[in-house]
Scaffold this active site. Structure first.
Site, PDB file in Angstrom:
ATOM      1  N   ARG A 287       4.183  16.989 -47.136  1.00 20.44           N
ATOM      2  CA  ARG A 287       4.131  17.940 -46.038  1.00 20.44           C
ATOM      3  C   ARG A 287       2.711  18.078 -45.482  1.00 20.44           C
ATOM      4  O   ARG A 287       2.526  18.178 -44.263  1.00 20.44           O
ATOM      5  CB  ARG A 287       4.627  19.297 -46.515  1.00 20.44           C
ATOM      6  CG  ARG A 287       4.660  20.363 -45.449  1.00 20.44           C
ATOM      7  CD  ARG A 287       5.538  19.983 -44.285  1.00 20.44           C
ATOM      8  NE  ARG A 287       5.796  21.101 -43.394  1.00 20.44           N
ATOM      9  CZ  ARG A 287       6.587  21.056 -42.350  1.00 20.44           C
ATOM     10  NH1 ARG A 287       7.203  19.929 -42.036  1.00 20.44           N
ATOM     11  NH2 ARG A 287       6.767  22.100 -41.589  1.00 20.44           N
TER      12      ARG A 287
ATOM     13  N   HIS B  75       2.056  16.562 -31.588  1.00 15.96           N
ATOM     14  CA  HIS B  75       3.509  16.502 -31.663  1.00 15.96           C
ATOM     15  C   HIS B  75       4.123  17.899 -31.731  1.00 15.96           C
ATOM     16  O   HIS B  75       5.172  18.155 -31.150  1.00 15.96           O
ATOM     17  CB  HIS B  75       3.885  15.688 -32.898  1.00 15.96           C
ATOM     18  CG  HIS B  75       5.330  15.360 -33.000  1.00 15.96           C
ATOM     19  ND1 HIS B  75       5.997  14.657 -32.023  1.00 15.96           N
ATOM     20  CD2 HIS B  75       6.247  15.635 -33.952  1.00 15.96           C
ATOM     21  CE1 HIS B  75       7.264  14.521 -32.383  1.00 15.96           C
ATOM     22  NE2 HIS B  75       7.438  15.099 -33.534  1.00 15.96           N
ATOM     23  N   ASP B  76       3.459  18.792 -32.446  1.00 16.30           N
ATOM     24  CA  ASP B  76       3.971  20.162 -32.606  1.00 16.30           C
ATOM     25  C   ASP B  76       4.058  20.921 -31.288  1.00 16.30           C
ATOM     26  O   ASP B  76       4.692  21.992 -31.248  1.00 16.30           O
ATOM     27  CB  ASP B  76       3.078  20.951 -33.568  1.00 16.30           C
ATOM     28  CG  ASP B  76       3.667  20.984 -34.970  1.00 16.30           C
ATOM     29  OD1 ASP B  76       4.719  20.354 -35.179  1.00 16.30           O
ATOM     30  OD2 ASP B  76       3.068  21.629 -35.840  1.00 16.30           O
TER      31      ASP B  76
ATOM     32  N   SER C 130      11.561  15.455 -30.961  1.00 15.51           N
ATOM     33  CA  SER C 130      11.263  14.553 -32.070  1.00 15.51           C
ATOM     34  C   SER C 130      12.553  13.871 -32.542  1.00 15.51           C
ATOM     35  O   SER C 130      13.281  13.306 -31.724  1.00 15.51           O
ATOM     36  CB  SER C 130      10.588  15.366 -33.191  1.00 15.51           C
ATOM     37  OG  SER C 130      10.103  14.542 -34.192  1.00 15.51           O
TER      38      SER C 130
ATOM     39  N   ASP D 134       0.090  13.988 -28.274  1.00 14.02           N
ATOM     40  CA  ASP D 134       1.026  13.651 -29.348  1.00 14.02           C
ATOM     41  C   ASP D 134       0.801  12.191 -29.735  1.00 14.02           C
ATOM     42  O   ASP D 134       1.124  11.286 -28.976  1.00 14.02           O
ATOM     43  CB  ASP D 134       2.469  13.858 -28.849  1.00 14.02           C
ATOM     44  CG  ASP D 134       3.520  13.574 -29.919  1.00 14.02           C
ATOM     45  OD1 ASP D 134       3.166  13.088 -31.005  1.00 14.02           O
ATOM     46  OD2 ASP D 134       4.706  13.843 -29.649  1.00 14.02           O
TER      47      ASP D 134
END
Lengths: 374, 374
Positions: free
Chosen positions: A223, A351-352, A153, A318
């Site tokens: 968040r 993405h994680d 990232s 992602d």
């Protein structure tokens, strides 16, 4: 040769008492970088690997702080003895970046000009600034050239910037789930996150510490929203579906679905530990990253002088930094005749995925790094 | 036969003085529905079309309120003389749903039990409740059977529910950019939107009016985030790219990029005109919609008794209610041997495409509705 954790680790604060000039024109008269190192630097310092963190990461990459420490570092599955980033081979360095909130100089640190914390006065730093400070760290550690700079990232952006800014100081750049610049949608999500913090009545123009409060609501919303974008629709569906927390719908605004409970937990936890000014700065760092901008928008030209070999990795689901964005980097490298390997990993976890255990991903990393000569 | 606007229109408030029992068990002793009608109901009342609105829509579907009215109704490009929903042929009814904030009974209305506005006491209504109230409206207007019930997004859910709950009162259901139920990701975004409102210090547990304030910050954040999800990454990129508002990056937390400016404008505007309690209710209405739930999760069984013919429309870049979700509806209808047409429209503009001018989309709507017998 079984995999195992690096074990007990200790963080160190490295003081740099020479000024650093930042991209916005400001000068920090001095700065600290919080780091951890794993493995041993070899005699000719040719086995050093720098791990760059993403938005909420820090220097605590692997290992635990004490025997009963519940949580290992954020990339403990990747970094350790016989792991893909093998600490039997490499001397691995993790750091908390400038502007961070985990010990490196940032909004929580004392501003020498006032004797009080920088808070809202800490400058917006860029990926270029970070790489500059990391070069100072390399000098301090006696590392003329990194065997590899690795990051996912925003961390991948740092690896890319290293290859551009210090072509002779990096042999390999490993750029994972990253992008040559944010898309409009990426910037839009960052904007909403910032607005949630900036409009929280407890933000007090960034001087919340003086008021004895923290803009928890804003950080929490930022968040929670961020979290949705780090995960993929399919993975989320598999994990939570439409599962209820209780037996029936509530018909009020309490928590009906498990996913809500999960997000609240993530938001609450983050708001307890992360500094709002750092969050604002780092989202701007992301927004501003665009190495092609200095070359009339040509990524090819921006990468013309890199000497590093590249491994670029992306994950199929992602949608924050989709495989297309990684392919832009790959294409620009190929157009320059550079050496690049590209792995597009099938994953349901968005993405994680770059932080998660996945055989194909781990194998790609392991194989590439095995072939890195030290 | 040129297209033209329906011209000057007038809203009417229809009073229903019989109680309505809601899905949560509550009873509203009476209710009003704000409506607009365009065109003329024919002698046998066989040409009536109901337009159902989505999250932020209302009864003002087409036309203007006065000669210098700057804005036409929200679907003015679709509804009017010689337009796809042709008011020369159809008697078109738009309404503001129960729980809304544009004149129909909702949180802003007087609670007969207290003599004060319902505010936080207005119940969470469901798509089933809305359809029930719309059936009362049909009775009032002398419409035994709708020629068509039409809606996009949450509006499409109402069309689907009509076909399920009143199979003999609807000849055609037009379900656009919709879904048989929200995904985990959809619910997650709604949750963040609600949390932004619920945690705004000006929310006061929904009794903000008594405090003379409005939870503007929360509504603004909710709308900004929502807006990103209504648009597609590509369309956003084409429209705004990384264009700056000023000449250079600011290196502070002000507006750098045009997209930020656009989102702030959208959020500010929305927070001025929309009621927060209504926003909370309608996001729950969305979350709760799941007609298959009453049939052990089988959408096929839920649709077994529908008699309406269907037009289902989706848009390629809609990631909020992606084409896959529309195909689930199409498949369940086909499995039941029902009559369904499906149009998947290529578009760069995401979920919002259902509100935009697009030739292929307009043609699909026009052609389908031309073949509706009245």
């Amino acid at each position: 040769m079984s995999e195992s954790s690096i074990g007990i680790v200790t963080a160190q604060k490295i003081a740099f008492d020479t000024p650093i000039i930042l991209q916005n024109g400001d000068t920090l008269p001095r700065f600290d970088l919080m780091i951890e190192t794993y493995g041993t630097l070899n005699d000719n310092a040719s086995n050093a690997v720098l791990i760059c963190h993403a938005l909420s990461g820090n220097h605590h990459v692997a290992g635990r702080y004490h025997a009963s420490d519940k949580y290992a570092g954020w990339w403990d599955n990747m970094v350790g003895p016989n792991k893909p980033i093998d600490t039997n081979k490499f001397f691995v360095v993790g750091l908390n970046n400038l502007g961070g909130c985990h010990g490196s100089t940032g909004p929580l640190s004392e501003n020498p000009a006032t004797g009080k914390p920088y808070a809202a006065d800490f400058p917006v730093v860029t990926v270029k600034d970070w790489v500059k400070s990391q070069a100072a760290l390399a000098d301090y550690l006696g590392i003329k050239q990194w065997a590899a700079v690795i990051g996912g990232s925003l961390g991948g952006m740092q690896a890319l910037q290293w290859a551009i800014d210090f072509p002779d100081r990096i042999r390999h750049a490993v750029v994972i789930a990253s992008s040559p610049k944010l898309s409009t949608q990426n910037i839009a999500f960052n904007d909403v996150a910032r607005q949630a913090i900036l409009t929280d009545p407890d933000f007090h123009a960034g001087r919340y510490a003086e008021h004895g409060v923290v803009p928890r609501r804003g950080l929490r919303i930022a968040r929670m929203m961020g979290h949705i974008t780090y995960l993929a629709e399919k993975g989320l569906g598999l994990k939570f579906g439409r599962e209820l927390k209780e037996d029936a719908l509530r018909f009020d605004f309490g928590v009906d679905f498990q996913i809500e409970s999960y997000l609240h937990h993530q938001g609450d936890k983050f708001a307890e530990v992360f500094d709002a000014n750092t969050y604002l700065i780092i989202t701007k760092t992301l927004d501003y990253f665009d190495p092609a901008a200095d070359f009339s928008g040509s990524l090819k030209q921006a990468l013309a002088k890199v000497q590093a070999n590249f491994l670029v990795v992306s994950f199929s689901s992602d949608w924050r930094f989709a495989p297309d964005r990684s392919r832009e980097i790959v294409r620009a490298l190929i157009q320059n005749g550079k050496n690049v390997s590209y792995a597009e990993i099938e994953s349901l976890f968005g993405h994680d995925a770059f932080l998660l255990e996945d055989t194909a991903y781990m194998d790609a990393m392991r194989t590439y790094l095995k072939n890195v000569k030290v």
